[in-house]
Write a protein that holds these residues in place. Structure first.
Motif, mmCIF file in Angstrom:
data_model
loop_
_atom_site.group_PDB
_atom_site.id
_atom_site.type_symbol
_atom_site.label_atom_id
_atom_site.label_comp_id
_atom_site.label_asym_id
_atom_site.label_seq_id
_atom_site.Cartn_x
_atom_site.Cartn_y
_atom_site.Cartn_z
ATOM 1 N N LEU A 224 -10.634 -11.631 31.769
ATOM 2 C CA LEU A 224 -9.766 -12.479 32.587
ATOM 3 C C LEU A 224 -8.362 -11.891 32.591
ATOM 4 O O LEU A 224 -7.818 -11.554 31.530
ATOM 5 C CB LEU A 224 -9.751 -13.911 32.044
ATOM 6 N N ALA A 225 -7.772 -11.792 33.765
ATOM 7 C CA ALA A 225 -6.497 -11.093 33.952
ATOM 8 C C ALA A 225 -5.417 -11.581 32.989
ATOM 9 O O ALA A 225 -5.066 -12.764 32.983
ATOM 10 C CB ALA A 225 -6.016 -11.277 35.390
ATOM 11 N N GLY A 226 -4.903 -10.674 32.179
ATOM 12 C CA GLY A 226 -3.770 -10.978 31.312
ATOM 13 C C GLY A 226 -4.081 -11.779 30.074
ATOM 14 O O GLY A 226 -3.171 -12.105 29.309
ATOM 15 N N LEU A 227 -5.355 -12.111 29.822
ATOM 16 C CA LEU A 227 -5.692 -12.981 28.693
ATOM 17 C C LEU A 227 -6.245 -12.226 27.486
ATOM 18 O O LEU A 227 -6.724 -12.850 26.539
ATOM 19 C CB LEU A 227 -6.701 -14.059 29.119
ATOM 20 N N THR A 228 -6.176 -10.917 27.498
ATOM 21 C CA THR A 228 -6.751 -10.161 26.380
ATOM 22 C C THR A 228 -6.079 -10.498 25.048
ATOM 23 O O THR A 228 -6.698 -10.383 23.992
ATOM 24 C CB THR A 228 -6.647 -8.646 26.628
ATOM 25 N N GLY A 229 -4.817 -10.920 25.086
ATOM 26 C CA GLY A 229 -4.107 -11.270 23.849
ATOM 27 C C GLY A 229 -4.251 -12.727 23.461
ATOM 28 O O GLY A 229 -3.567 -13.202 22.543
ATOM 29 N N LEU A 230 -5.138 -13.454 24.122
ATOM 30 C CA LEU A 230 -5.301 -14.886 23.844
ATOM 31 C C LEU A 230 -5.832 -15.120 22.434
ATOM 32 O O LEU A 230 -6.751 -14.454 21.975
ATOM 33 C CB LEU A 230 -6.267 -15.493 24.868
ATOM 34 N N SER A 231 -5.227 -16.078 21.756
ATOM 35 C CA SER A 231 -5.715 -16.524 20.449
ATOM 36 C C SER A 231 -5.471 -18.018 20.365
ATOM 37 O O SER A 231 -5.281 -18.669 21.388
ATOM 38 C CB SER A 231 -5.009 -15.762 19.316
ATOM 39 N N SER A 232 -5.468 -18.571 19.181
ATOM 40 C CA SER A 232 -5.300 -20.016 19.025
ATOM 41 C C SER A 232 -3.954 -20.474 19.583
ATOM 42 O O SER A 232 -2.909 -19.903 19.278
ATOM 43 C CB SER A 232 -5.406 -20.383 17.542
ATOM 44 N N VAL A 233 -3.994 -21.509 20.419
ATOM 45 C CA VAL A 233 -2.788 -22.037 21.059
ATOM 46 C C VAL A 233 -2.736 -23.544 20.856
ATOM 47 O O VAL A 233 -3.753 -24.226 20.979
ATOM 48 C CB VAL A 233 -2.770 -21.757 22.582
ATOM 49 N N SER A 234 -1.553 -24.069 20.565
ATOM 50 C CA SER A 234 -1.368 -25.522 20.472
ATOM 51 C C SER A 234 -0.560 -25.981 21.680
ATOM 52 O O SER A 234 0.489 -25.407 21.988
ATOM 53 C CB SER A 234 -0.628 -25.890 19.182
#
Length: 390
Positions: A224-234
């Motif tokens: 998904l575009a730009g989401l490779t750095g996604l981790s836990s988010v509050s």
């Protein structure tokens, strides 16, 4: 039976009176079972599109090649779709051939998840061929039959499973989750617009964090575009789509305009997210001030506070509402003078100096060095040599 179904009952009754089977199907039946608000009421029938159009006087052809006719009835519109079977999918979205059938069970077998493969007749009886009610009771999202086959038919179903996890707070059944992980590459065949629609529904769902964790766990985020750095988010107490996007983009350290353009988001949403993120950056760096509050405006300021609280970077219990109400001027349009006044008073031709002079006047008013009164502002501009009188 909820009121939304009662309003649509005459359509089922007319189809039945003409000798056909007809049922309420899909998400509306699921949501009634869960005592959730029912939105769009869809109908499935053994009648072909041509037969439906004979029965109802007002119809619109919206997907007639796939069996769907919109029936207009008492200021409402309902999608009426013929029972159908589908041949092999050629592009991870569309079947190469659709065949109209007369069998409800076979029609339900092509649905995505068991909780959506429910039908209800005009008497309120539920038809459940794939244990959808049990999965609702167990808070489980399970593909109908073979999950890999379902995701190869329509790759967007992977994100839909995760979206339902976010909206309902359910858990994706292990075999279905494993199938998502093995089919993730298929998502590249789905248009960005369809992906964005699902992600935005996830962002404003009640269990957004849980859904995003599933995206990471299945490695969908890598596609998904730009989401490779996604981790836990509050996401804290943020509610609006713009606030949720702001939290996510700050987490990713992404530039909002280019990111949201790639995601095909609207210009209005992009501007709102940009304003929130700009305010968050300024306040996190330098704290709140009257000038910063004025620039943001009360709506953006409140959103920025929610975003900072979600990030754990709020500068404290700053009374945004009270401070905004105390501002001597709340928006540029409230300034007692305009550019026309400055042109009328000045011997200098119009130019960029006008905007600069008005900005300096606003800053002086916010600093309580000047009253927002026309003659006082004129005298202040002259005194500070910001205009040269005629």
């Amino acid at each position: 039976m909820k009121q939304e179904f009662i309003k649509a009952l005459p359509i089922l009754k007319k189809l039945e009176a003409a000798g056909y089977e007809a049922y309420f199907v899909g998400g509306a039946v699921r949501d009634q079972y869960l005592s959730r608000p029912v939105n769009d009421v869809d109908i499935a029938t053994s009648a072909t599109p041509a037969e439906v159009k004979v029965i109802f006087r007002k119809t619109i052809d919206v997907g007639i090649e796939h069996g769907t006719v919109v029936v207009l009835f008492e200021d409402n519109h309902y999608e009426v779709t013929t029972f159908r079977s589908e041949s092999e999918y050629v592009d991870f979205r569309h079947p190469s051939k659709v065949s109209f059938i007369r069998n409800l069970r076979e029609d339900m077998a092509r649905r995505d998840f068991t909780i959506n493969a429910l039908a209800m007749d005009s008497d309120g009886k539920i038809y459940d061929y794939f244990s959808g009610q049990a999965d609702l009771e167990n808070r489980c999202i399970r593909a109908v039959n073979d999950p890999i086959e379902r995701f190869n038919e329509d790759a967007l179903r992977m994100l839909r499973a995760i979206r339902f996890e976010g909206q309902l707070g359910f858990d994706i059944e292990e075999a279905t989750k494993a199938a998502i992980a093995s089919c993730v590459d298929n998502i590249r065949h789905v248009s960005q617009e369809r992906i964005t629609t699902e992600i935005e529904k996830i962002l404003v769902s009640s269990c957004t964090e849980k859904a995003l964790e599933a995206i990471v766990a299945t490695k969908l985020h890598l596609y998904l575009a730009g989401l490779t750095g996604l981790s836990s988010v509050s996401f804290g107490d943020t509610v609006s789509l713009a606030e949720r996007w702001s939290v996510l983009l700050l987490h990713l350290e992404a530039e909002p305009v280019s990111f949201l353009q790639e995601w095909r988001c609207s210009n209005e949403l992009t501007r709102t997210v940009q304003s929130i993120m700009r305010t968050v950056g300024a306040v996190e760096g330098f704290g709140w001030s009257d000038h910063r509050l004025f620039e943001a405006g009360i709506t953006t300021a409140k959103s920025a506070e929610k975003v900072m609280l979600a990030r754990g970077t709020s500068v404290g219990s700053y009374p945004v509402d009270k401070a905004f109400q105390a501002l001597p001027i709340k928006e540029a349009s409230a300034l007692a003078v305009s550019g026309r006044d400055l042109i009328k008073w000045s011997a200098i031709a119009a130019g960029p100096w006008i905007g600069e002079a008005l900005t300096l006047a606003i800053q002086a008013i916010l600093a309580r060095q000047l009253e927002n009164e026309k003659e006082q502002i004129k005298a202040w501009l002259i005194q500070n040599k910001l205009i040269q009188v005629k």
